[in-house]
Design a protein around this motif. Sequence first.
Motif, short mmCIF file in Angstrom:
data_model
loop_
_atom_site.label_atom_id
_atom_site.label_comp_id
_atom_site.label_asym_id
_atom_site.label_seq_id
_atom_site.Cartn_x
_atom_site.Cartn_y
_atom_site.Cartn_z
N GLY A 1 0.80 -1.22 0.00
CA GLY A 1 0.00 0.00 0.00
C GLY A 1 0.83 1.27 0.00
N ASN A 2 2.00 1.21 -0.61
CA ASN A 2 2.91 2.34 -0.60
C ASN A 2 2.81 3.12 -1.92
N GLU A 3 1.87 4.06 -1.94
CA GLU A 3 1.62 4.85 -3.16
C GLU A 3 2.82 5.73 -3.52
N LYS A 4 3.47 6.27 -2.53
CA LYS A 4 4.63 7.14 -2.78
C LYS A 4 5.74 6.34 -3.46
N LEU A 5 5.96 5.12 -3.00
CA LEU A 5 6.97 4.27 -3.61
C LEU A 5 6.59 3.92 -5.05
N LEU A 6 5.31 3.69 -5.31
CA LEU A 6 4.85 3.40 -6.67
C LEU A 6 5.21 4.54 -7.63
N VAL A 7 4.98 5.76 -7.20
CA VAL A 7 5.32 6.93 -8.02
C VAL A 7 6.83 7.00 -8.23
N SER A 8 7.58 6.76 -7.16
CA SER A 8 9.05 6.79 -7.26
C SER A 8 9.56 5.71 -8.22
N LEU A 9 8.98 4.53 -8.14
CA LEU A 9 9.39 3.45 -9.04
C LEU A 9 9.11 3.81 -10.50
N ASP A 10 7.93 4.39 -10.76
CA ASP A 10 7.60 4.81 -12.13
C ASP A 10 8.59 5.86 -12.64
N ASN A 11 8.90 6.83 -11.79
CA ASN A 11 9.85 7.88 -12.17
C ASN A 11 11.25 7.30 -12.44
N GLU A 12 11.67 6.40 -11.57
CA GLU A 12 13.00 5.78 -11.72
C GLU A 12 13.05 4.94 -12.99
N TRP A 13 11.98 4.21 -13.28
CA TRP A 13 11.92 3.40 -14.49
C TRP A 13 12.02 4.29 -15.73
N ALA A 14 11.30 5.40 -15.73
CA ALA A 14 11.34 6.33 -16.87
C ALA A 14 12.76 6.88 -17.06
N GLU A 15 13.41 7.24 -15.97
CA GLU A 15 14.79 7.74 -16.06
C GLU A 15 15.73 6.68 -16.61
#
Length: 172
Positions: free
Chosen positions: A152-166
């Motif tokens: 249930g870690n929404e903040k981590l989900l956003v971070s993972l998406d951003n890291e993947w894009a980078e």
Amino acid sequence: TLYGDSILDENLEGILNKDSFVTKDFLTIRLYFLCKGLKYFKQEQELVTDDEQSVIKNLLTRVCNQIEQVEVGELFFVRDVLFAGLGCCESMNDLELFKMVVEKLNWITEKTRDFQKKPIISMVEWKYYIQMDYETAKQKYEEAKMMARMFGNEKLLVSLDNEWAEDLERYR
């Protein structure tokens, strides 16, 4: 690093001469990796020196080789040492050492049944694979997101998406 370097000056030599490590040693090794990684990421030095690479490889390999003899309660300290060591692996661009550390992190996760760090381990794995096997990297990305959702870690989900894009921009 200002405070860490003075602690390391007093303790590192003794650790390098030990056959096996105890909790205090793991904490000192972690500090060493964090200081080296921080200097690299802050661009205070471009790459670690050959002597530093030798020390880093030696310590990481020895920690990895001792994992199965470490008490279960101390594996959390070892896990943190290995996470800190990953930054050094990146600064040296040592994919073989990187892979060994990730394998040991997965072993610790299974042994301790502590899956809280699994999304981060999967992220680290995709960083390894994205350089040579996109499909496996994508699978690890999806695995990291699934685990973050489970916790249930929404903040981590956003971070993972951003890291993947980078990473896609950097490596593809």
